[in-house]
Design a protein around this motif. Structure first.
Motif, PDB file in Angstrom:
ATOM      1  N   LEU A 213       0.828  -1.212   0.000  1.00  0.00           N
ATOM      2  CA  LEU A 213       0.000   0.000   0.000  1.00  0.00           C
ATOM      3  C   LEU A 213       0.861   1.260   0.000  1.00  0.00           C
ATOM      4  O   LEU A 213       0.603   2.204  -0.754  1.00  0.00           O
ATOM      5  N   ARG A 214       1.878   1.265   0.832  1.00  0.00           N
ATOM      6  CA  ARG A 214       2.749   2.444   0.893  1.00  0.00           C
ATOM      7  C   ARG A 214       3.490   2.651  -0.431  1.00  0.00           C
ATOM      8  O   ARG A 214       3.676   3.783  -0.874  1.00  0.00           O
ATOM      9  N   ALA A 215       3.898   1.561  -1.073  1.00  0.00           N
ATOM     10  CA  ALA A 215       4.541   1.673  -2.389  1.00  0.00           C
ATOM     11  C   ALA A 215       3.551   2.256  -3.407  1.00  0.00           C
ATOM     12  O   ALA A 215       3.924   3.107  -4.234  1.00  0.00           O
ATOM     13  N   GLY A 216       2.316   1.819  -3.339  1.00  0.00           N
ATOM     14  CA  GLY A 216       1.286   2.375  -4.221  1.00  0.00           C
ATOM     15  C   GLY A 216       1.063   3.855  -3.964  1.00  0.00           C
ATOM     16  O   GLY A 216       0.884   4.647  -4.912  1.00  0.00           O
ATOM     17  N   PHE A 217       1.088   4.244  -2.693  1.00  0.00           N
ATOM     18  CA  PHE A 217       0.943   5.665  -2.367  1.00  0.00           C
ATOM     19  C   PHE A 217       2.125   6.469  -2.913  1.00  0.00           C
ATOM     20  O   PHE A 217       1.949   7.606  -3.363  1.00  0.00           O
ATOM     21  N   LEU A 218       3.322   5.894  -2.883  1.00  0.00           N
ATOM     22  CA  LEU A 218       4.485   6.584  -3.448  1.00  0.00           C
ATOM     23  C   LEU A 218       4.341   6.768  -4.956  1.00  0.00           C
ATOM     24  O   LEU A 218       4.666   7.834  -5.490  1.00  0.00           O
ATOM     25  N   VAL A 219       3.855   5.742  -5.645  1.00  0.00           N
ATOM     26  CA  VAL A 219       3.630   5.854  -7.090  1.00  0.00           C
ATOM     27  C   VAL A 219       2.571   6.922  -7.365  1.00  0.00           C
ATOM     28  O   VAL A 219       2.730   7.753  -8.270  1.00  0.00           O
TER      29      VAL A 219
ATOM     30  N   CYS B 130       1.093  12.325  -9.238  1.00  0.00           N
ATOM     31  CA  CYS B 130       0.420  13.604  -8.987  1.00  0.00           C
ATOM     32  C   CYS B 130       1.402  14.766  -9.007  1.00  0.00           C
ATOM     33  O   CYS B 130       1.113  15.826  -9.602  1.00  0.00           O
ATOM     34  N   LEU B 131       2.556  14.595  -8.375  1.00  0.00           N
ATOM     35  CA  LEU B 131       3.523  15.694  -8.315  1.00  0.00           C
ATOM     36  C   LEU B 131       4.144  15.967  -9.688  1.00  0.00           C
ATOM     37  O   LEU B 131       4.402  17.122 -10.038  1.00  0.00           O
ATOM     38  N   TRP B 132       4.323  14.925 -10.487  1.00  0.00           N
ATOM     39  CA  TRP B 132       4.797  15.116 -11.861  1.00  0.00           C
ATOM     40  C   TRP B 132       3.750  15.894 -12.662  1.00  0.00           C
ATOM     41  O   TRP B 132       4.085  16.828 -13.397  1.00  0.00           O
ATOM     42  N   ALA B 133       2.482  15.521 -12.523  1.00  0.00           N
ATOM     43  CA  ALA B 133       1.404  16.237 -13.214  1.00  0.00           C
ATOM     44  C   ALA B 133       1.357  17.699 -12.757  1.00  0.00           C
ATOM     45  O   ALA B 133       1.150  18.603 -13.571  1.00  0.00           O
ATOM     46  N   ALA B 134       1.560  17.925 -11.464  1.00  0.00           N
ATOM     47  CA  ALA B 134       1.567  19.301 -10.947  1.00  0.00           C
ATOM     48  C   ALA B 134       2.714  20.098 -11.558  1.00  0.00           C
ATOM     49  O   ALA B 134       2.544  21.277 -11.913  1.00  0.00           O
TER      50      ALA B 134
ATOM     51  N   TYR C 266      -0.582  14.587  -0.012  1.00  0.00           N
ATOM     52  CA  TYR C 266      -1.298  13.681   0.892  1.00  0.00           C
ATOM     53  C   TYR C 266      -0.913  12.228   0.637  1.00  0.00           C
ATOM     54  O   TYR C 266      -0.809  11.434   1.570  1.00  0.00           O
ATOM     55  N   PHE C 267      -0.690  11.858  -0.621  1.00  0.00           N
ATOM     56  CA  PHE C 267      -0.223  10.501  -0.896  1.00  0.00           C
ATOM     57  C   PHE C 267       1.147  10.274  -0.253  1.00  0.00           C
ATOM     58  O   PHE C 267       1.428   9.177   0.248  1.00  0.00           O
ATOM     59  N   LEU C 268       2.006  11.300  -0.248  1.00  0.00           N
ATOM     60  CA  LEU C 268       3.285  11.178   0.451  1.00  0.00           C
ATOM     61  C   LEU C 268       3.075  10.961   1.946  1.00  0.00           C
ATOM     62  O   LEU C 268       3.754  10.139   2.569  1.00  0.00           O
ATOM     63  N   ARG C 269       2.147  11.706   2.516  1.00  0.00           N
ATOM     64  CA  ARG C 269       1.845  11.525   3.939  1.00  0.00           C
ATOM     65  C   ARG C 269       1.364  10.111   4.219  1.00  0.00           C
ATOM     66  O   ARG C 269       1.742   9.503   5.217  1.00  0.00           O
ATOM     67  N   LEU C 270       0.532   9.578   3.326  1.00  0.00           N
ATOM     68  CA  LEU C 270       0.070   8.198   3.488  1.00  0.00           C
ATOM     69  C   LEU C 270       1.232   7.219   3.347  1.00  0.00           C
ATOM     70  O   LEU C 270       1.343   6.254   4.112  1.00  0.00           O
ATOM     71  N   ALA C 271       2.115   7.458   2.379  1.00  0.00           N
ATOM     72  CA  ALA C 271       3.241   6.556   2.147  1.00  0.00           C
ATOM     73  C   ALA C 271       4.188   6.506   3.333  1.00  0.00           C
ATOM     74  O   ALA C 271       4.710   5.452   3.673  1.00  0.00           O
ATOM     75  N   PHE C 272       4.380   7.643   3.956  1.00  0.00           N
ATOM     76  CA  PHE C 272       5.318   7.703   5.077  1.00  0.00           C
ATOM     77  C   PHE C 272       4.643   7.664   6.437  1.00  0.00           C
ATOM     78  O   PHE C 272       5.284   7.872   7.461  1.00  0.00           O
ATOM     79  N   GLY C 273       3.327   7.417   6.438  1.00  0.00           N
ATOM     80  CA  GLY C 273       2.614   7.203   7.696  1.00  0.00           C
ATOM     81  C   GLY C 273       2.343   8.428   8.523  1.00  0.00           C
ATOM     82  O   GLY C 273       2.141   8.334   9.721  1.00  0.00           O
ATOM     83  N   GLN C 274       2.328   9.602   7.894  1.00  0.00           N
ATOM     84  CA  GLN C 274       2.026  10.817   8.644  1.00  0.00           C
ATOM     85  C   GLN C 274       0.554  10.841   9.019  1.00  0.00           C
ATOM     86  O   GLN C 274      -0.284  10.261   8.347  1.00  0.00           O
TER      87      GLN C 274
END
Length: 169
Positions: free
Chosen positions: A90-96, A101-105, A147-155
């Motif tokens: 799941l965390r790997a998926g959140f990183l992807v 998203c950040l590339w699109a931004a 937010y996906f980064l926060r999910l990936a790193f458990g924030q």
């Protein structure tokens, strides 16, 4: 780090309410258009344009809130099958998702600059600068990526110090 996360949460809540307001405006505009068209035989020339603009604002203003709350689309068949590796996958998926998203931004930031410098407007009855619309897209994908980064790193996902387990499915 906590003040930055809290600031992100406050901005996200504010933009969520802007998105809700835009959705309410869509309902009012459609109601006005129906009455104007069918009761008075005088359809508007601007209603469709504004509904389109407001729909974009609604989607991209509320997307980070939905990501924060776990309301994004999640296909979890693989994590559900692997048991104890679930959190890792799941965390790997959140990183992807964050990277996407950040590339699109990043691409959107360049497009906002390009549109603003050229003065490009929409090709609609009601003409507005296109960069305004792309700025909402930029906000939505950038903040969702964070937010996906926060999910990936458990924030923590909220202003509180509780850290809910990453479970989406």
């Amino acid at each position: 780090m906590r003040p930055i996360l809290t600031l992100q949460d406050v901005l996200t809540r504010l933009m969520f309410f802007i998105g809700v307001g835009a959705l309410a405006a869509i309902v009012l505009i459609y109601a006005f258009e129906v009455v104007s068209r069918y009761a008075f035989g005088a359809p508007t020339l601007w209603a469709s344009d504004f509904v389109s603009f407001l729909l974009l604002i609604t989607v991209f203003s509320t997307a980070p809130w939905l990501t924060r709350e776990g309301g994004h689309v999640a296909v979890t068949i693989l994590p559900d099958l692997v048991g104890r590796l679930r959190q890792v996958i799941l965390r790997a998926g959140f990183l992807v998702a964050a990277a996407t998203c950040l590339w699109a931004a990043w691409l959107c930031i360049g497009e906002v600059q390009h549109l603003a410098s050229r003065g490009t407007a929409t090709l609609t009855t009601v003409r507005i600068p296109k960069w305004i619309l792309v700025a909402f897209i930029t906000y939505g994908v950038a903040n969702s990526g964070l937010y996906f980064l926060r999910l990936a790193f458990g924030q923590a996902l909220s202003e509180t110090d509780s850290q809910p387990e990453v479970t989406h499915g």
